[in-house]
Write a protein that holds these residues in place. Sequence first.
Motif, mmCIF file in Angstrom:
data_model
loop_
_atom_site.group_PDB
_atom_site.id
_atom_site.type_symbol
_atom_site.label_atom_id
_atom_site.label_comp_id
_atom_site.label_asym_id
_atom_site.label_seq_id
_atom_site.Cartn_x
_atom_site.Cartn_y
_atom_site.Cartn_z
ATOM 1 N N ALA A 32 -6.425 -0.236 8.880
ATOM 2 C CA ALA A 32 -6.367 -0.820 10.226
ATOM 3 C C ALA A 32 -7.715 -1.462 10.584
ATOM 4 O O ALA A 32 -7.754 -2.553 11.159
ATOM 5 N N LEU A 61 -8.260 -4.717 8.352
ATOM 6 C CA LEU A 61 -7.411 -5.831 8.774
ATOM 7 C C LEU A 61 -7.539 -6.150 10.256
ATOM 8 O O LEU A 61 -6.902 -7.083 10.740
ATOM 9 N N GLU A 62 -8.342 -5.336 10.936
ATOM 10 C CA GLU A 62 -8.533 -5.499 12.383
ATOM 11 C C GLU A 62 -7.183 -5.495 13.101
ATOM 12 O O GLU A 62 -6.870 -6.382 13.897
ATOM 13 N N GLU A 63 -6.385 -4.480 12.783
ATOM 14 C CA GLU A 63 -5.050 -4.311 13.354
ATOM 15 C C GLU A 63 -4.934 -2.927 13.965
ATOM 16 O O GLU A 63 -5.677 -2.011 13.620
ATOM 17 N N ASN A 64 -3.957 -2.770 14.822
ATOM 18 C CA ASN A 64 -3.622 -1.489 15.409
ATOM 19 C C ASN A 64 -3.051 -0.582 14.316
ATOM 20 O O ASN A 64 -2.342 -1.052 13.425
ATOM 21 N N LYS A 98 0.244 -10.385 4.893
ATOM 22 C CA LYS A 98 -0.173 -9.225 5.688
ATOM 23 C C LYS A 98 0.433 -7.936 5.146
ATOM 24 O O LYS A 98 -0.225 -6.892 5.137
ATOM 25 N N ARG A 118 4.004 -2.164 9.100
ATOM 26 C CA ARG A 118 3.933 -3.128 7.990
ATOM 27 C C ARG A 118 4.087 -2.420 6.648
ATOM 28 O O ARG A 118 4.745 -2.932 5.749
ATOM 29 N N THR A 168 0.663 -0.811 13.898
ATOM 30 C CA THR A 168 1.049 -2.071 13.238
ATOM 31 C C THR A 168 0.933 -1.918 11.732
ATOM 32 O O THR A 168 1.827 -2.340 10.984
ATOM 33 N N VAL A 169 -0.144 -1.299 11.284
ATOM 34 C CA VAL A 169 -0.342 -1.072 9.850
ATOM 35 C C VAL A 169 0.762 -0.174 9.304
ATOM 36 O O VAL A 169 1.336 -0.444 8.243
#
Length: 180
Positions: A134, A137-140, A115, A147, A143-144
């Motif tokens: 985001a 990766l279908e993420e908030n 990830k 990371r 969060t990106v």
Amino acid sequence: MKSSKELLVERVLIENYEKYYRLAYSYVHNEADALDIVQEGAYKAMLRCDSLRSEDFVKTWIYRIMFNEILLLYRREGKAVSQKLIDIEEYQTDFTKREEERLMLKEALNRLPDKEKAVIELRYFEDLKLEEIAQVLEENLSTVKSRLYRALEKLKLSMEETPQTWKRKESEDAESERRF
């Protein structure tokens, strides 16, 4: 006659083919598999272009398809989604200092969790914006960002180490796994 979405998807695929190939190759480290991933991803993108909700997100939509194809290949071959490591010592005599650093960076990148690696590659190798990452990766978004920060810190620490240190740590990790 092709629809506007079909034409757009086709154009984006052609313009970014090499980027998709580099992305796939960075995970599978095999030319044939990388080409298969891109070909299958392109086929699915063209087949499903009518499901594209907004033409503004065509690039991220296609990247998402490519990521799914990479994961599908791993599952099909029964591999854990982890990275193969490059034996840097084998190549040290053949490359200049800059090329050695490039290989060290690739090695350090391959040591990152998938990830975190994905965020680094999409940001710095594919030039995507954080918002686009985001979506891919279908993420908030936060969060990106976290990371990315965490991955950059790990890369920095890893680049300060030597390849010999990596090998020692790998053998220590393998030894500790055998004990459990």
